[in-house]
Design a protein around this motif. Structure first.
Motif, PDB file in Angstrom:
ATOM      1  N   PRO A 375       6.838  11.224 -11.851  1.00  0.00           N
ATOM      2  CA  PRO A 375       6.964  10.136 -10.873  1.00  0.00           C
ATOM      3  C   PRO A 375       5.589   9.548 -10.577  1.00  0.00           C
ATOM      4  CG  PRO A 375       7.086  12.254  -9.774  1.00  0.00           C
ATOM      5  CD  PRO A 375       7.049  12.540 -11.241  1.00  0.00           C
ATOM      6  N   LEU A 376       5.570   8.404  -9.940  1.00  0.00           N
ATOM      7  CA  LEU A 376       4.303   7.773  -9.557  1.00  0.00           C
ATOM      8  C   LEU A 376       3.617   8.566  -8.450  1.00  0.00           C
ATOM      9  CD1 LEU A 376       5.420   4.024  -9.321  1.00  0.00           C
ATOM     10  CD2 LEU A 376       4.206   5.098 -11.220  1.00  0.00           C
ATOM     11  N   ARG A 377       2.291   8.585  -8.489  1.00  0.00           N
ATOM     12  CA  ARG A 377       1.538   9.043  -7.327  1.00  0.00           C
ATOM     13  C   ARG A 377       1.652   7.970  -6.239  1.00  0.00           C
ATOM     14  NH1 ARG A 377      -2.526   9.714 -11.224  1.00  0.00           N
ATOM     15  NH2 ARG A 377      -3.660   7.999 -10.209  1.00  0.00           N
ATOM     16  N   PHE A 378       1.359   8.344  -5.003  1.00  0.00           N
ATOM     17  CA  PHE A 378       1.522   7.383  -3.912  1.00  0.00           C
ATOM     18  C   PHE A 378       0.592   6.178  -4.084  1.00  0.00           C
ATOM     19  CE2 PHE A 378       1.214   5.970   0.614  1.00  0.00           C
ATOM     20  CZ  PHE A 378       2.542   5.654   0.771  1.00  0.00           C
ATOM     21  N   ASP A 379      -0.643   6.420  -4.562  1.00  0.00           N
ATOM     22  CA  ASP A 379      -1.563   5.304  -4.763  1.00  0.00           C
ATOM     23  C   ASP A 379      -1.078   4.376  -5.875  1.00  0.00           C
ATOM     24  OD1 ASP A 379      -2.229   7.592  -6.479  1.00  0.00           O
ATOM     25  OD2 ASP A 379      -3.865   6.346  -7.226  1.00  0.00           O
ATOM     26  N   GLU A 380      -0.423   4.952  -6.909  1.00  0.00           N
ATOM     27  CA  GLU A 380       0.136   4.129  -7.987  1.00  0.00           C
ATOM     28  C   GLU A 380       1.327   3.317  -7.480  1.00  0.00           C
ATOM     29  OE1 GLU A 380      -0.891   6.997 -11.826  1.00  0.00           O
ATOM     30  OE2 GLU A 380       0.970   7.280 -10.700  1.00  0.00           O
ATOM     31  N   PHE A 381       2.139   3.940  -6.616  1.00  0.00           N
ATOM     32  CA  PHE A 381       3.260   3.224  -6.014  1.00  0.00           C
ATOM     33  C   PHE A 381       2.761   2.017  -5.227  1.00  0.00           C
ATOM     34  CE2 PHE A 381       5.691   2.648  -2.039  1.00  0.00           C
ATOM     35  CZ  PHE A 381       6.894   2.195  -2.562  1.00  0.00           C
ATOM     36  N   LEU A 382       1.725   2.225  -4.402  1.00  0.00           N
ATOM     37  CA  LEU A 382       1.182   1.129  -3.600  1.00  0.00           C
ATOM     38  C   LEU A 382       0.608   0.027  -4.479  1.00  0.00           C
ATOM     39  CD1 LEU A 382      -0.584   3.040  -0.683  1.00  0.00           C
ATOM     40  CD2 LEU A 382       1.628   1.887  -0.649  1.00  0.00           C
ATOM     41  N   ALA A 383       0.024   0.401  -5.626  1.00  0.00           N
ATOM     42  CA  ALA A 383      -0.556  -0.593  -6.525  1.00  0.00           C
ATOM     43  C   ALA A 383       0.509  -1.474  -7.168  1.00  0.00           C
ATOM     44  CB  ALA A 383      -1.380   0.100  -7.606  1.00  0.00           C
ATOM     45  N   LYS A 384       1.752  -0.962  -7.239  1.00  0.00           N
ATOM     46  CA  LYS A 384       2.825  -1.705  -7.900  1.00  0.00           C
ATOM     47  C   LYS A 384       3.679  -2.525  -6.936  1.00  0.00           C
ATOM     48  CE  LYS A 384       3.451   1.399 -11.884  1.00  0.00           C
ATOM     49  NZ  LYS A 384       3.596   0.463 -13.006  1.00  0.00           N
ATOM     50  N   VAL A 385       3.530  -2.292  -5.627  1.00  0.00           N
ATOM     51  CA  VAL A 385       4.342  -3.042  -4.662  1.00  0.00           C
ATOM     52  C   VAL A 385       3.452  -4.046  -3.931  1.00  0.00           C
ATOM     53  CG1 VAL A 385       6.088  -1.259  -4.402  1.00  0.00           C
ATOM     54  CG2 VAL A 385       4.099  -1.192  -2.936  1.00  0.00           C
ATOM     55  N   PRO A 386       3.750  -5.338  -4.040  1.00  0.00           N
ATOM     56  CA  PRO A 386       2.864  -6.350  -3.453  1.00  0.00           C
ATOM     57  C   PRO A 386       2.899  -6.385  -1.932  1.00  0.00           C
ATOM     58  CG  PRO A 386       4.787  -7.382  -4.460  1.00  0.00           C
ATOM     59  CD  PRO A 386       4.853  -5.941  -4.815  1.00  0.00           C
ATOM     60  N   GLN A 387       4.098  -6.338  -1.343  1.00  0.00           N
ATOM     61  CA  GLN A 387       4.240  -6.396   0.116  1.00  0.00           C
ATOM     62  C   GLN A 387       5.347  -5.452   0.559  1.00  0.00           C
ATOM     63  OE1 GLN A 387       4.543 -10.907   0.136  1.00  0.00           O
ATOM     64  NE2 GLN A 387       3.371 -10.619   2.014  1.00  0.00           N
ATOM     65  N   VAL A 388       5.106  -4.769   1.681  1.00  0.00           N
ATOM     66  CA  VAL A 388       6.043  -3.750   2.149  1.00  0.00           C
ATOM     67  C   VAL A 388       6.370  -3.982   3.622  1.00  0.00           C
ATOM     68  CG1 VAL A 388       6.458  -1.285   2.464  1.00  0.00           C
ATOM     69  CG2 VAL A 388       5.088  -2.066   0.529  1.00  0.00           C
ATOM     70  N   VAL A 389       7.676  -3.878   3.941  1.00  0.00           N
ATOM     71  CA  VAL A 389       8.121  -3.867   5.334  1.00  0.00           C
ATOM     72  C   VAL A 389       8.751  -2.500   5.594  1.00  0.00           C
ATOM     73  CG1 VAL A 389       9.661  -4.868   7.060  1.00  0.00           C
ATOM     74  CG2 VAL A 389       8.541  -6.356   5.382  1.00  0.00           C
ATOM     75  N   PHE A 390       8.152  -1.731   6.501  1.00  0.00           N
ATOM     76  CA  PHE A 390       8.700  -0.441   6.894  1.00  0.00           C
ATOM     77  C   PHE A 390       9.735  -0.669   7.987  1.00  0.00           C
ATOM     78  CE2 PHE A 390       4.163   0.326   5.825  1.00  0.00           C
ATOM     79  CZ  PHE A 390       4.341   1.127   4.699  1.00  0.00           C
ATOM     80  N   ALA A 391      10.864   0.057   7.906  1.00  0.00           N
ATOM     81  CA  ALA A 391      11.908  -0.080   8.934  1.00  0.00           C
ATOM     82  C   ALA A 391      12.309   1.296   9.420  1.00  0.00           C
ATOM     83  CB  ALA A 391      13.121  -0.812   8.361  1.00  0.00           C
TER      84      ALA A 391
END
Length: 669
Positions: A375-391
């Motif tokens: 699976p992706l590391r967390f930093d790799e995940f963040l690098a692949k997602v442009p914008q995030v809305v947490f709910a």
């Protein structure tokens, strides 16, 4: 086909939803990286997400922390976006035992799994939709950060046929086989095709319908869309695109290149092991890898081919694998639902996987390149997602620290306020709870009970059943799709009480529940922390008579925080209702069958749909006796096969049916 994301006219924003929609949409359009929606339970966070997606008009990925919640969200988004592509992407394993080695016991555990074909179809439908349209919302579990085949390779394998164009029939057949379709001239099925003279019939792996392609020589003469079960013609088409039958497709040149690279790595690794005196490990690795290479050369695949994914993809060592995130266009937006749970889950996947695989590599079960099937590391995940809305109703420290703006959403559309919370002593808590359950039974309301252990949830359920209460338990050992069915049956009133450990907290939409009981609320820990308590209290926030009973002998810090936060929200909600003249009403929501959109039979009894309460009530005593005998046979068979959870479920059904028989026998003639 729709080209824009358009929500249904049946829904309109109310309360403080318009403010949250405007604020978060503005942030997305301004390019803000992280935002948080702090939405109390029952305030319509899913609806707000849908309206934000409609505002920004971008493809969206919604990540949930478990399959049950993902299924519920997908069903709700389909109601909001009836003309758009709302897809479901979760792990297609009903059962999965990963490959592992325990050095202390010299125990090798071979990979074992059971794949769900219906979920595999839905995953393929999601990837196909992302390639063909922009009005796409994909609801996924953390499976979306695990390795998938290369999107470029997958796109190149699509077979496009147009009426009137020339296509060599034999090449078409070869392309289908290369895309992992199986020829079966007797029966069509997902991922199969059959040939009858100049006619090719193929059922795509992501569809329940099929296509009939008629050739005249090498020219495509006609394309017909039809139902393979009934033969009914659904449409005449000018063209068709047939996507690969699996997420992992590899061309012959790629296989040949990969075999050479794997052989080179094998040579280097065995020399390394032998130089360290690890002759057994070197022999084991050579034997296993050579077998895999022979399978790949002959068949184009092998068991565990995903362990060679980095070499097959041509990626450098240590690089991130391809995942579902790579199938999205660059401007997509990500919503992380119940982020206080989902964010830590995303961050924790890599380390656990790495530890297990490193042991396999060290002891000669896998080549070092297998470490890059991960699976992706967390930093790799963040690098692949442009914008995030947490709910979340209880966003974590990470979300609040990184979000540029936090939009609060505390007002429920129905005016229902947070439930009253009452503390009661733990002495005789079960008997006290039983009395409260009786009150709810009389008025047709439902009850949730949370325990600290699975064993306690099962024992409490047995006690309630013996006391004549219609109850079920729900915990992590119950099959995912069966959990969905259990929750639906609670809402339908087939039973009145659901007992669980921690699966009853986040996100589950159960408006019929008026009482939530938290046993041993003062036992501090993860299950009784402040976040867990607030989330559990929220399960009673959709009913006008909502009430929470905490059985505790002391006020822990978590209890104090949960009570204070509940009182704060309740005060705001009461003030809003008074200002706007709102009379609270319980949420009334239809009970849609989440399993229905999965095209699944009820998993309770394989091969048949479980009879609902209304069907059973209408059966004659002789039919009931016959059903009891049938269920008893299935129960004993399940016990012999060591499927004790399933056997227990059947036992509970048999108890219910015997009560029906007893009632029928005592009824006056």
């Amino acid at each position: 086909m729709a080209t824009t994301l358009q929500t249904s006219d049946a829904y309109r924003p109310t309360g403080d939803q318009p403010q949250a929609i405007a604020e978060l949409s503005e942030g997305l359009n301004a390019g803000e990286r992280f935002q948080t929606m702090l939405g109390a339970t029952g305030t319509g966070k899913t609806a707000t997400m849908a309206w934000i997606i409609e505002q920004v008009q971008r493809p969206a990925l919604v990540i949930a922390h478990n399959k049950t919640l993902a299924a519920q969200l997908c069903n709700e988004f389909r109601e909001f976006f009836p003309t758009n592509a709302v897809e479901y992407f979760v792990s297609y394993y009903d059962y999965y035992q990963p490959e592992a080695y325990v050095p202390q016991a010299d125990l090798y555990i071979e990979k074992d799994s059971s794949q769900n074909d219906d979920i595999a179809r839905l995953r393929l439908a999601a990837t196909s939709a992302l390639f063909t349209r922009r009005d796409v919302v994909v609801v996924a579990s953390v499976s979306c950060i695990y390795g998938l085949g290369s999107p470029e390779e997958w796109r190149e394998r699509v077979l496009i046929l147009d009426v009137g164009e020339e296509h060599d029939r034999d090449l078409v057949l070869h392309k289908l086989i290369d895309s992992q379709y199986v020829r079966n001239d007797a029966v069509l099925g997902r991922g199969r095709f059959r040939v009858r003279g100049d006619v090719i019939e193929v059922q795509p792996a992501n569809q329940e319908s099929a296509y009939r392609v008629s050739f005249f020589g090498d020219e495509v003469e006609q394309i017909t869309h039809f139902d393979p079960l009934t033969g009914e013609v659904l449409a005449k088409l000018d063209n068709v695109a047939i996507w690969p039958a699996t997420e992992y497709v590899t061309s012959r040149p790629t296989i040949e290149r990969a075999v050479d690279e794997i052989r080179h790595e094998l040579s280097e690794r065995t020399k390394e092991l032998e130089s360290e005196g690890k002759m057994l490990e070197a022999h084991r690795l050579r034997q296993r890898t050579e077998y895999d290479l022979e399978m790949m050369k002959e068949l184009g695949f092998c068991n565990g081919i995903e362990n060679y994914s980095r070499i097959l993809d041509g990626r450098p060592p240590g690089s991130a694998p391809h995942t579902l995130l790579d199938y999205f266009p660059k401007d997509y937006v990500v919503f992380i639902d119940e982020s206080h749970q989902t964010v830590p889950q995303i961050g924790g996947m890599y380390e656990g996987d790495r530890s297990r695989k490193q042991t396999l590599v060290d002891f000669g079960f896998r080549l070092p390149s297998a470490l890059d099937n991960r699976p992706l590391r967390f930093d790799e995940f963040l690098a692949k997602v442009p914008q995030v809305v947490f709910a979340s109703a209880t966003p974590g420290a990470y979300e609040l620290r990184h979000s540029k703006r936090v939009a609060e959403q505390l007002i429920r559309p129905t005016g229902v306020v947070d439930p009253e919370v009452e503390l009661r002593p733990t002495k005789n808590q079960i008997d006290n709870l039983l009395g409260e359950i009786r009150k709810r039974e009389q008025v047709g309301e439902r009850v949730l009970v949370t325990t600290l252990t699975k064993k306690m949830s099962e024992d409490l359920t047995d006690y309630l059943l013996e006391s004549g209460v219609k109850a079920r338990y729900l915990h992590s050992e119950i099959d995912t799709l069966e959990r969905i069915q259990i929750i639906r049956e609670l809402r339908l009133g087939e039973y009145d009480v659901l007992v669980g450990v921690n699966l009853l907290r986040e996100g589950l939409d159960l408006p019929e529940v008026s009482l939530v009981a938290i046993l041993d609320a003062d036992k501090e820990g993860f299950l009784r922390g402040q976040t867990a308590l607030i989330q559990t209290i929220g399960r009673a926030a959709r009913h006008i008579n909502g009430k929470v009973l905490m059985y505790a002998d002391k006020h822990t810090e978590a209890i104090k925080f949960a009570l204070d936060e509940t009182d704060r929200r309740r005060a705001k909600q009461l003030a809003y209702n008074e200002e706007h003249g709102i009379t609270p009403e319980s949420i009334v929501k239809g009970v849609s069958d989440i399993a229905e959109f999965l095209s699944l039979e009820s998993p309770t009894v394989p091969g048949r749909r479980r009879k609902g309460r209304k069907e059973v009530e209408g059966m004659a005593p002789a039919e009931l006796e016959k059903l009891v005998i049938q269920l008893e046979e299935e129960m004993f068979a399940a016990a012999e096969e060591l499927r004790f959870e399933y056997a227990a479920k059947l036992r509970d059904e048999i108890k219910d049916l015997r009560r029906e028989l007893l009632a029928a026998a005592e009824a006056p003639a």
